[in-house]
Design an enzyme around this catalytic site. Structure first.
Site, PDB file in Angstrom:
ATOM      1  N   GLU A  97       0.871  -1.319  -0.065  1.00  0.00           N
ATOM      2  CA  GLU A  97       0.262   0.116  -0.006  1.00  0.00           C
ATOM      3  C   GLU A  97       0.889   1.258   0.057  1.00  0.00           C
ATOM      4  O   GLU A  97       0.810   2.040   0.988  1.00  0.00           O
ATOM      5  CB  GLU A  97      -0.839  -0.043   1.248  1.00  0.00           C
ATOM      6  CG  GLU A  97      -2.068  -1.346   1.243  1.00  0.00           C
ATOM      7  CD  GLU A  97      -3.011  -1.038   2.267  1.00  0.00           C
ATOM      8  OE1 GLU A  97      -2.724  -0.172   3.046  1.00  0.00           O
ATOM      9  OE2 GLU A  97      -3.921  -1.826   2.305  1.00  0.00           O
ATOM     10  N   GLU A 129      -5.337  -9.026   1.228  1.00  0.00           N
ATOM     11  CA  GLU A 129      -5.759  -8.201   2.493  1.00  0.00           C
ATOM     12  C   GLU A 129      -7.434  -8.044   2.347  1.00  0.00           C
ATOM     13  O   GLU A 129      -7.896  -7.339   1.408  1.00  0.00           O
ATOM     14  CB  GLU A 129      -5.554  -6.827   3.153  1.00  0.00           C
ATOM     15  CG  GLU A 129      -4.024  -7.155   3.595  1.00  0.00           C
ATOM     16  CD  GLU A 129      -3.371  -5.904   4.169  1.00  0.00           C
ATOM     17  OE1 GLU A 129      -4.170  -4.829   4.763  1.00  0.00           O
ATOM     18  OE2 GLU A 129      -2.295  -5.709   4.195  1.00  0.00           O
TER      19      GLU A 129
HETATM   20  C1  FCB Z   1      -4.278  -1.729   5.788  1.00  0.00           C
HETATM   21  C2  FCB Z   1      -2.681  -2.257   6.092  1.00  0.00           C
HETATM   22  C3  FCB Z   1      -2.803  -3.193   7.191  1.00  0.00           C
HETATM   23  C4  FCB Z   1      -3.831  -3.056   8.204  1.00  0.00           C
HETATM   24  C5  FCB Z   1      -5.299  -3.040   7.515  1.00  0.00           C
HETATM   25  C6  FCB Z   1      -6.480  -2.935   8.363  1.00  0.00           C
HETATM   26  O1  FCB Z   1      -4.395  -0.791   5.141  1.00  0.00           O
HETATM   27  O2  FCB Z   1      -2.131  -2.720   5.238  1.00  0.00           O
HETATM   28  O3  FCB Z   1      -1.651  -3.108   7.758  1.00  0.00           O
HETATM   29  O4  FCB Z   1      -3.522  -2.044   9.002  1.00  0.00           O
HETATM   30  O5  FCB Z   1      -5.258  -2.196   6.507  1.00  0.00           O
END
Ligand code: FCB
Length: 444
Positions: free
Chosen positions: A169, A353
């Site tokens: 990210e 994620e």
């Molecule tokens: C993302 C991050 C991760 C975590 C999630 C909730 O942006 O990559 O580390 O904090 O959000």
């Protein structure tokens, strides 16, 4: 209400990878055995972290990694995504911290022995403070320092790693860290964001070259976060603001990588906000990647506030929300994946994620996190829908294995499928972890 998770037929194939994810700063602790990172420094500034906490102990993973890997194994996942702490590897004087490297080698060895694929993220936001002191991601040299660090790591890890992600990210590093300042290092100037991202993307490209050279068999790529945007009304103004938000928050990060160019809007932003792009930079940035990691949590609705920047509206009051106040909107994930498929020639996609924070409580040894089970179900279904419509998606990782340090929000937001009692460090599988395990076991 059901506490089961059911996998759609798209996920039954044994080539689809299911995993759980963490990151170094959020779980490791043991700060005394590494260099200071920008997050250590940020946590010391009063008011920056909601509960005043820090990463000093976190989930004490450095001491409890064996237990954590046993938990991962018990979930029957195919893969574990975790990150390497750069300040645990390279000291301020440039020398190698062998103990740090050995820590990760031990993890990789144990994963290999258990037959769990290692998905290694090389940078999940914890820049060494000694590099921030030289300007951090506003300094082009940081990209070259990253290249050197990656070389050390990749040579040492050999073929123990199945897949690398250069960055996690970069939007958050650049925009939250340097433009609005709510993340480390807490710099807040409009003109910084686009400069920082250029150096981060350059770091990604330089690292890709190193990965190709020293880890030719590994699957290498990058992890980006995306927010699909929807106009707040049918007005032309809101439609325009929505397109602008998309360019600034999504397109700016993916287009240079996949197309070798920044969005055309770069010519319209003030000169002082533009990065210095050296000849050849975009070629370095746009080398082929083996996969694109997509992180998805929620959508945003956009309202025009011309001539100022578009306004992102809070979740509609009537919508279901998570403990973060984020709207639960699985359709956004399908829409996003289909839009990426329309806009680009994509490599295979991995959902690196997805998950939610909920107000979890341990009662009589049990955490009944039904909202998480529902969320995972609806979002996995949304992924299956995108696959049914032709998007090539090869993996799905739950964020997160453990409750952990949720950046500026500290420890109150619990994203884990495993509950962590921070006073005893005892881990307890939440019902979502049990549902996930049972679903994975049901695969043929
Ligand atoms: C993302 C991050 C991760 C975590 C999630 C909730 O942006 O990559 O580390 O904090 O959000």
């Amino acid at each position: 209400m059901s506490n089961r998770l059911i996998l759609k037929k798209q996920f039954q194939s044994n080539t689809f990878t299911f995993g759980v994810a963490t990151s170094s700063f959020q779980i490791e602790g043991a700060v005394e055995s590494r260099e200071e990172s920008i997050w250590d420094r940020f946590c010391q500034q009063p008011g920056k972290i909601l509960d005043g906490s820090n990463g000093n102990e976190a989930c004490d993973h450095v001491n409890r990694w064996q237990e954590d890997l046993d938990i991962i194994d018990s979930l029957h996942v195919d893969a574990y995504r975790f990150s390497i702490s750069w300040p645990r590897i390279i000291r301020a004087d440039g020398s190698l911290n062998q103990q740090g490297l050995d820590f990760y080698l031990a993890i990789l060895g144990k994963l290999k022995a258990k037959g769990i694929k290692a998905y290694v993220t090389l940078y999940h936001w914890d820049l060494p403070q000694y590099l921030e002191d030289e300007g951090g991601w506003l300094n082009r040299d940081t990209a070259y320092a990253f290249k050197q660090y990656v070389e050390v790591v990749v040579k040492a890890f050999g073929d123990l790693v199945y897949s690398y992600a250069t960055l996690n990210e970069p939007f958050c590093s650049a925009y939250l860290g340097y433009e609005v300042g709510i993340h480390a290092p807490g710099k807040a100037k409009k003109e910084y964001g686009k400069k920082a991202i250029h150096h981060l993307l350059l770091a990604h490209g330089l690292a890709m070259k190193v990965l190709r050279q020293h880890a030719p068999k590994a699957e290498s790529g990058i992890v980006l976060n995306f927010t699909p945007f929807y106009p707040a009304s049918n007005s032309e103004e809101d439609a325009h603001a929505t397109r602008l938000a998309h360019v600034h928050f999504n397109d700016w990060y993916i287009r240079p990588i996949l197309e070798g160019e920044y969005p055309a809007l770069i010519d319209d932003i003030p000169e002082s906000h533009r990065p210095i792009i050296a000849p050849g930079d975009l070629d370095i940035i746009s080398q082929p990647i083996d996969y694109l990691g997509v992180n998805y949590y929620t959508r945003a609705r956009v309202k025009s506030d011309a001539p100022r920047d578009p306004i992102l509206l809070p979740a509609p009051e009537t919508s279901e929300q998570t403990a973060m106040g984020w709207e639960v909107y699985p359709q956004g994930l399908t829409d996003l994946l289909l839009q990426l498929e329309r806009d680009f020639r994509l490599p295979p996609i991995i959902i690196t994620e997805n998950g939610l924070a909920s107000d979890d409580h341990l009662v009589d040894g049990e955490v009944n996190d039904l909202q998480r089970i529902r969320y995972l179900q609806s979002h996995m279904d949304a992924v299956a829908e995108a696959m049914a419509q032709g998007v090539n998606i090869t993996g799905y990782f739950v964020w997160s294995l453990l409750d952990n340090f949720e950046w500026a929000l500290g420890y109150e937001k619990r994203f884990g499928i495993v509950y962590v009692d921070y006073t005893t460090q005892k881990r307890t599988l939440k019902n979502s972890a049990i549902a996930f395990r049972n679903a994975l076991l049901s695969r043929q």
